[in-house]
Design an enzyme around this catalytic site. Structure first.
Site, short mmCIF file in Angstrom:
data_model
loop_
_atom_site.label_atom_id
_atom_site.label_comp_id
_atom_site.label_asym_id
_atom_site.label_seq_id
_atom_site.Cartn_x
_atom_site.Cartn_y
_atom_site.Cartn_z
N ASP A 9 0.72 -1.12 0.07
CA ASP A 9 -0.11 -0.08 -0.17
C ASP A 9 0.91 1.14 -0.13
O ASP A 9 1.64 1.49 0.91
CB ASP A 9 -0.85 -0.03 1.35
CG ASP A 9 -1.84 1.08 1.12
OD1 ASP A 9 -1.96 1.81 0.40
OD2 ASP A 9 -2.57 1.15 2.33
N ASP A 103 -3.25 2.65 -5.80
CA ASP A 103 -2.23 2.87 -4.80
C ASP A 103 -1.97 1.58 -4.05
O ASP A 103 -1.14 1.60 -3.13
CB ASP A 103 -2.39 3.92 -3.98
CG ASP A 103 -3.45 4.09 -3.01
OD1 ASP A 103 -4.53 3.04 -3.29
OD2 ASP A 103 -3.69 4.80 -2.31
N GLU A 104 -2.51 0.45 -4.33
CA GLU A 104 -2.36 -0.68 -3.54
C GLU A 104 -2.61 -2.04 -4.34
O GLU A 104 -3.19 -2.10 -5.28
CB GLU A 104 -3.38 -0.80 -2.46
CG GLU A 104 -4.91 -0.86 -2.58
CD GLU A 104 -5.74 -1.12 -1.59
OE1 GLU A 104 -5.32 -1.68 -0.55
OE2 GLU A 104 -6.96 -0.40 -1.64
#
Length: 430
Positions: A9, A103-104
């Site tokens: 993350d 973003d993860e």
């Protein structure tokens, strides 16, 4: 052997991206979001969070908590570019990567981790590599299941690496506040707290089952399996690294399932149109639901065959939406189709129950092949051939009926003429 999953993350991604572009911002509390006083923030850096500023907070409230807060309008094309670099970097460690949002992601490292004398060295290598190569900080959760890996990555931010083994669930997971439990929304949380359910341990306690189960409904047993470390360890990813997507952001949040499905239908229609325009078909479909607090929920499904049909895409997306819908207000819906192939590379096998549009695709592929070979031939669906045959039969029948009618009319004229001649002859004899 248990699988080894990383949940990776990026920390305060949008704000970190702005600091990367303008290093001077690192000295200030900053946030990314709307410049309007009535807008909301998408994220804030850690200096801003020290003042209580966080994502999804109204701008007016954020400025009251931190008057010196610098608010930057989002540059989402720039963020997507960094995101692609992030995922491309991770793929050099393992191709088994499932993207959850910009973003993860999950990364299955069951095989590559065997090369390391100390397994955690792989997590350290990835974390340091992302920072050195891209200038971005990330937290990594290491666990044997998806759920445990996701929970682990949230335990230490920024730049944390947390291992959560099944043997450590009681010590590390159960004491956490129930609000940290993945899947517990804002509407469910107060109901649980009213019953004295304060920790994940309280939630999982068999003595509380009769109180908790009616609130969680169909999610009760899946959550219990997750907490016990008995949930899925399988990732969903496209081995071709090719995908096409379409997403829509709405001016007002969607709260009803009917609204969400209607928008999903329109998105599927637009996506199918784009796929057909570039002659692409896919076999992996994902749906992204972003709520009013900017939390992304991504769910995936494998299709039975390669397709670009709107009906098939919508049907699969509708299943995912219906299974995961909560009336929490959605501001964005997206559909992604992965494992793409060129239409002419796919050999679809027609069946007795083949949908009409799929049959048309097969016929088109055959005719393209014939044309490329310079052959004098043409394929058509059996239904069209039958229509032509039936039309020919009908035309022949009409011709026969017309001929018969003409013959009968002519015969009648002849009979009348003979009768007239007979009458004339009889009169003449008299």
């Amino acid at each position: 052997m248990a699988r080894v999953l990383f949940h990776i993350d990026l920390n305060a991604f949008f704000a970190s991206a702005e600091e990367l572009r303008n290093p001077e911002l690192k000295e200030f509390p900053i946030a990314v979001g709307s410049l309007s006083s009535r807008g909301v923030l998408t994220t804030a850096n850690y200096k801003a969070r020290e003042f209580g500023v966080h994502s999804a907070m109204p701008v007016r409230q954020a400025l009251s908590l931190c008057p010196e807060l610098k608010i930057i309008p989002g540059d989402y094309e720039y963020y997507r570019s960094l995101s692609r670099q992030f995922f491309d970097y991770l793929r050099q460690y393992s191709g088994m990567l499932e993207i959850l949002s910009v973003d993860e992601c999950f990364l299955d490292v069951t095989e590559p981790i065997k090369k390391y004398a100390r397994p955690l060295d792989l997590a350290v290598d990835i974390q340091q590599g992302v920072y050195e190569k891209l200038g971005l900080k990330c937290s990594i959760g290491v666990a044997p299941t998806r759920f445990l890996a996701k929970m682990a990555s949230d335990m230490m931010k920024p730049m944390g690496i947390t291992v959560l083994r099944k043997s450590e669930i009681e010590r590390k997971l159960l004491p956490l506040p129930v609000k940290d439990m993945m899947g517990i929304g804002k509407k469910t949380l107060p109901k649980l707290q009213e019953l004295g359910i304060e920790t994940i341990g309280d939630l999982a306690n068999p003595d509380n089952r009769n109180k908790v189960a009616p609130i969680l409904g169909k999610n009760y047993w899946p959550m219990m399996m997750q907490i016990q470390g008995k949930s899925s360890d399988q990732l969903s990813f496209s081995s071709t690294r090719k995908s096409i997507s379409h997403a829509e952001t709405f001016g007002s949040d969607l709260y009803s399932l009917e609204e969400v499905l209607n928008q999903t239908r329109m998105i599927a229609m637009k996506l199918a149109g784009r796929m057909q325009k570039i002659s692409k078909m896919g076999k992996q479909l994902s749906v992204t639901l972003r709520d009013r607090d900017f939390n992304n929920q991504v769910r995936s499904i494998s299709l039975s065959d390669y397709t670009s049909r709107y009906e098939t895409l919508y049907e699969a997306a509708a299943i995912l939406v219906t299974e995961n819908f909560e009336p929490i207000g959605y501001r964005l819906i997206g559909i992604t189709v992965g494992s793409l192939k060129d239409e002419d590379q796919i050999n679809l096998q027609p069946t007795l129950f083949e949908p009409a549009s799929a049959t048309e695709t097969i016929i088109r592929q055959l005719n393209n092949s014939v044309k490329n070979e310079g052959l004098d031939a043409f394929f058509m669906p059996a239904s069209e051939l039958l229509k032509k045959q039936n039309k020919s039969k009908a035309d022949l029948k009409n011709e026969n009926e017309n001929s018969k009618a003409k013959f009968e009319a002519s015969d009648k004229d002849n009979v009348e003429t003979i009768t007239e001649k007979k009458d004339y002859s009889e009169d003449h004899l008299k």
